[in-house]
Design an enzyme around this catalytic site. Structure first.
Site, PDB file in Angstrom:
ATOM      1  N   PRO A 278       0.835  -1.209   0.000  1.00 55.28           N
ATOM      2  CA  PRO A 278       0.000   0.000   0.000  1.00 55.28           C
ATOM      3  C   PRO A 278       0.869   1.259   0.000  1.00 55.28           C
ATOM      4  CG  PRO A 278      -0.011  -1.085   2.154  1.00 55.28           C
ATOM      5  CD  PRO A 278       0.669  -2.014   1.209  1.00 55.28           C
TER       6      PRO A 278
ATOM      7  N   ALA B 214      -3.618   3.438   2.232  1.00 53.31           N
ATOM      8  CA  ALA B 214      -4.416   3.662   3.443  1.00 53.31           C
ATOM      9  C   ALA B 214      -5.681   4.437   3.059  1.00 53.31           C
ATOM     10  CB  ALA B 214      -3.597   4.450   4.447  1.00 53.31           C
TER      11      ALA B 214
ATOM     12  N   GLN C 219      -6.648  -1.192   1.911  1.00 51.24           N
ATOM     13  CA  GLN C 219      -6.101  -1.075   3.260  1.00 51.24           C
ATOM     14  C   GLN C 219      -6.947  -0.075   4.031  1.00 51.24           C
ATOM     15  OE1 GLN C 219      -2.432   1.080   4.201  1.00 51.24           O
ATOM     16  NE2 GLN C 219      -1.674  -0.751   5.244  1.00 51.24           N
TER      17      GLN C 219
ATOM     18  N   TYR D 140      -0.279   4.529  13.338  1.00 55.18           N
ATOM     19  CA  TYR D 140      -1.656   4.976  13.190  1.00 55.18           C
ATOM     20  C   TYR D 140      -2.501   4.459  14.361  1.00 55.18           C
ATOM     21  CZ  TYR D 140      -0.014   6.797   8.836  1.00 55.18           C
ATOM     22  OH  TYR D 140       0.697   7.519   7.934  1.00 55.18           O
TER      23      TYR D 140
ATOM     24  N   ARG E 166      -1.895  -5.445   8.815  1.00 50.89           N
ATOM     25  CA  ARG E 166      -0.512  -4.945   8.784  1.00 50.89           C
ATOM     26  C   ARG E 166      -0.146  -4.419  10.157  1.00 50.89           C
ATOM     27  NH1 ARG E 166       3.023  -1.311   4.503  1.00 50.89           N
ATOM     28  NH2 ARG E 166       3.362  -3.364   3.614  1.00 50.89           N
TER      29      ARG E 166
ATOM     30  N   LEU F 180      12.504  -3.196   1.522  1.00 51.93           N
ATOM     31  CA  LEU F 180      13.705  -3.290   0.684  1.00 51.93           C
ATOM     32  C   LEU F 180      13.885  -4.675   0.071  1.00 51.93           C
ATOM     33  CD1 LEU F 180      16.413  -1.161   2.511  1.00 51.93           C
ATOM     34  CD2 LEU F 180      14.995  -0.565   0.551  1.00 51.93           C
TER      35      LEU F 180
ATOM     36  N   GLY G 295       7.255  -2.083  -2.505  1.00 59.21           N
ATOM     37  CA  GLY G 295       6.795  -0.697  -2.520  1.00 59.21           C
ATOM     38  C   GLY G 295       7.584   0.137  -3.498  1.00 59.21           C
TER      39      GLY G 295
HETATM   40  C1  LIG Z   1       4.999   6.671  -1.356  1.00 58.90           C
HETATM   41  C2  LIG Z   1       4.753   5.714  -0.233  1.00 58.90           C
HETATM   42  C3  LIG Z   1       3.516   5.695   0.403  1.00 58.90           C
HETATM   43  C4  LIG Z   1       3.259   4.735   1.407  1.00 58.90           C
HETATM   44  N1  LIG Z   1       1.997   4.654   1.937  1.00 58.90           N
HETATM   45  C5  LIG Z   1       1.683   3.614   2.747  1.00 58.90           C
HETATM   46  C6  LIG Z   1       0.338   3.364   3.119  1.00 58.90           C
HETATM   47  O1  LIG Z   1      -0.601   4.032   2.687  1.00 58.90           O
HETATM   48  N2  LIG Z   1       0.113   2.325   3.972  1.00 58.90           N
HETATM   49  C7  LIG Z   1       1.125   1.524   4.434  1.00 58.90           C
HETATM   50  O2  LIG Z   1       0.879   0.595   5.200  1.00 58.90           O
HETATM   51  N3  LIG Z   1       2.397   1.720   4.058  1.00 58.90           N
HETATM   52  C8  LIG Z   1       2.691   2.726   3.209  1.00 58.90           C
HETATM   53  N4  LIG Z   1       3.970   2.875   2.759  1.00 58.90           N
HETATM   54  C9  LIG Z   1       4.986   1.878   3.156  1.00 58.90           C
HETATM   55  C10 LIG Z   1       5.116   0.795   2.075  1.00 58.90           C
HETATM   56  O3  LIG Z   1       3.914   0.079   1.926  1.00 58.90           O
HETATM   57  C11 LIG Z   1       6.258  -0.184   2.389  1.00 58.90           C
HETATM   58  O4  LIG Z   1       5.930  -0.871   3.572  1.00 58.90           O
HETATM   59  C12 LIG Z   1       7.608   0.524   2.577  1.00 58.90           C
HETATM   60  O5  LIG Z   1       7.837   1.440   1.518  1.00 58.90           O
HETATM   61  C13 LIG Z   1       8.746  -0.497   2.627  1.00 58.90           C
HETATM   62  O6  LIG Z   1       8.753  -1.283   1.454  1.00 58.90           O
HETATM   63  P1  LIG Z   1       9.769  -0.970   0.239  1.00 58.90           P
HETATM   64  O7  LIG Z   1      11.168  -0.985   0.811  1.00 58.90           O
HETATM   65  O8  LIG Z   1       9.520  -2.081  -0.764  1.00 58.90           O
HETATM   66  O9  LIG Z   1       9.424   0.378  -0.317  1.00 58.90           O
HETATM   67  C14 LIG Z   1       4.277   3.833   1.796  1.00 58.90           C
HETATM   68  C15 LIG Z   1       5.523   3.908   1.191  1.00 58.90           C
HETATM   69  C16 LIG Z   1       5.773   4.803   0.179  1.00 58.90           C
HETATM   70  C17 LIG Z   1       7.133   4.805  -0.489  1.00 58.90           C
END
Ligand SMILES: Cc1cc2nc3c(=O)[nH]c(=O)nc-3n(C[C@H](O)[C@H](O)[C@H](O)COP(=O)(O)O)c2cc1C
Length: 372
Positions: A27, A61, A103, A185, A233, A307, A329
């Site tokens: 998300p 979210a 979500q 949150y 989550r 990551l 993400g």
């Molecule tokens: C632009 C952006 C917006 C995000 N918004 C949410 C969100 O709405 N809900 C959530 O649980 N995590 C959110 N995250 C966290 C990501 O879902 C993810 O857990 C985090 O970026 C780590 O994963 P990654 O290393 O693959 O980016 C967001 C991350 C990014 C980069």
């Protein structure tokens, strides 16, 4: 749960959900909704991951009530009228072979903030989203509004909001609901003794601090059909709350399973700081061991996030039994066709997994690289 040995591109099933592979788009809030409504941007942004081969696309979210928004630009499901704009997205993704999750979220004390890309700033005026509420009147940061401590009235109102949002999620055609219990949150605020100083049945010991979380799961489950998967989550660990350990996360996962949760999406941090994971200081898949611990300790499906960059690495995580799904993400933002490249890298075929509209042409380009 899957047999060990099945990899990233094997099918995933859970209740009536069948995914073409084990990649979930994590998300990611885009902060571009108006009054909670999804628009063309959301359709194109999310739809490109369906074209890009993802198994499951998790919407950002999505607030269950207006005062539960992080910013005024968050998606929402607090009105019946929100349903139609989201149904367009679930239908398009399904037409491309992808499932879609929503979500559901409540920001609690993290509400009422400006655009994140404007940097830390003063809270926006309280009446834009409604006044932020929280288990205790402790602000997220000094710049944020001091939240109003939730009384029995607010607890009841918010539980009704989670329930109604779940009903609308059914109407919008979602395949999965994920409850956002991470990143500082509202649900995380209840769970942590740093943000929850209550002296009633919602504060104090572990059982009291997770009471609201379980009530939310129950409220969602009253509307969300039994045969549909419910994800949760959580921040499995958080550097600003050392009292909450991975052992508590295993206990929480077991309790959530008793309340109808099918999968734990294992994320990190966010209670006192932004949850973003710093590329420079962390290793690929740094949360994978936590996902494995929860999966084995609570005997529940998990998603690993954080990551995860290389298809080979992601494939190994699934094969070793450290997770059932891989959530990606920022790598997906960078390369929306990550999954289609994974099919090639993991030797599952040439361009046959690409949509026909792209694949037939790329096939001919591969045979005749000079064609432009
Ligand atoms: C632009 C952006 C917006 C995000 N918004 C949410 C969100 O709405 N809900 C959530 O649980 N995590 C959110 N995250 C966290 C990501 O879902 C993810 O857990 C985090 O970026 C780590 O994963 P990654 O290393 O693959 O980016 C967001 C991350 C990014 C980069």
């Amino acid at each position: 749960m899957h047999e060990s040995g099945e990899g990233l591109l094997s099918h995933f099933t859970c209740k009536d959900l069948a995914l073409r592979n084990r990649v979930m788009i994590s998300p990611m809030a885009q902060y571009c909704a108006t009054d909670g409504y999804a628009n063309d941007y959301h359709l194109v942004h999310l739809g490109k991951y369906a074209i890009g081969g993802a198994g499951l696309i998790m919407l950002e979210a999505t607030a269950v009530e207006a005062r539960g928004r992080t910013t005024p630009f968050d998606l929402g499901l607090w009105r019946d009228e929100h349903v139609e704009s989201l149904r367009r997205i679930t239908e398009f993704n399904r037409s491309q072979g992808a499932a879609t999750g929503v979500q559901l979220a409540h920001a609690g004390r993290k509400g009422n903030q400006p655009y994140p890309w404007d940097g830390p700033g003063p809270a926006i005026t309280p009446d834009v989203n409604g006044y932020p509420i929280a288990p205790s009147a402790i602000p997220f940061t000094p710049e944020c509004s001091i939240p109003q401590e939730m009384g029995k009235k607010e607890i009841k109102e918010t539980l009704a909001a989670w329930k109604a949002a779940a009903r609308r999620a059914v109407q919008a055609g979602f395949d999965v609901i994920e409850i956002h219990g991470a990143h500082g949150y509202l649900l995380h605020q209840f769970m942590s003794s740093k943000s929850n100083l209550r002296v009633d049945e919602y504060g104090g010991g572990f059982d009291n601090r997770i009471r609201y979380l379980l009530e939310v799961a129950d409220a969602v489950r009253t509307e969300w059909p039994e045969d549909k998967p419910l994800f949760y989550r959580t921040s499995v660990v958080d550097p600003s709350d050392e009292q909450w350990t991975i052992d508590e996360s295993v206990r929480l996962a077991s309790r959530l399973a008793e309340h109808g949760v099918d999968l734990i999406d294992c994320s990190y941090g966010g209670l006192a700081k932004r949850a973003t994971t710093n590329m420079g200081t962390r290793n690929q898949g740094f949360l994978v061991p936590c996902s494995g611990t929860i999966r084995r300790g609570a005997n529940i499906r998990t998603a690993a996030v954080g990551l995860i960059l290389d298809p080979d690495f992601a494939d190994g995580v699934i094969r070793k039994g450290d997770a059932d799904l891989i959530a990606t993400g920022r790598e997906a933002l960078y390369n929306p066709h990550w999954v289609l490249h994974a099919y090639q890298e993991l030797g599952k075929g040439g361009f046959s997994d690409w949509p026909d509209q792209y694949g037939w042409w790329l096939q001919s380009r591969a045979k005749h690289p000079v064609i432009r």
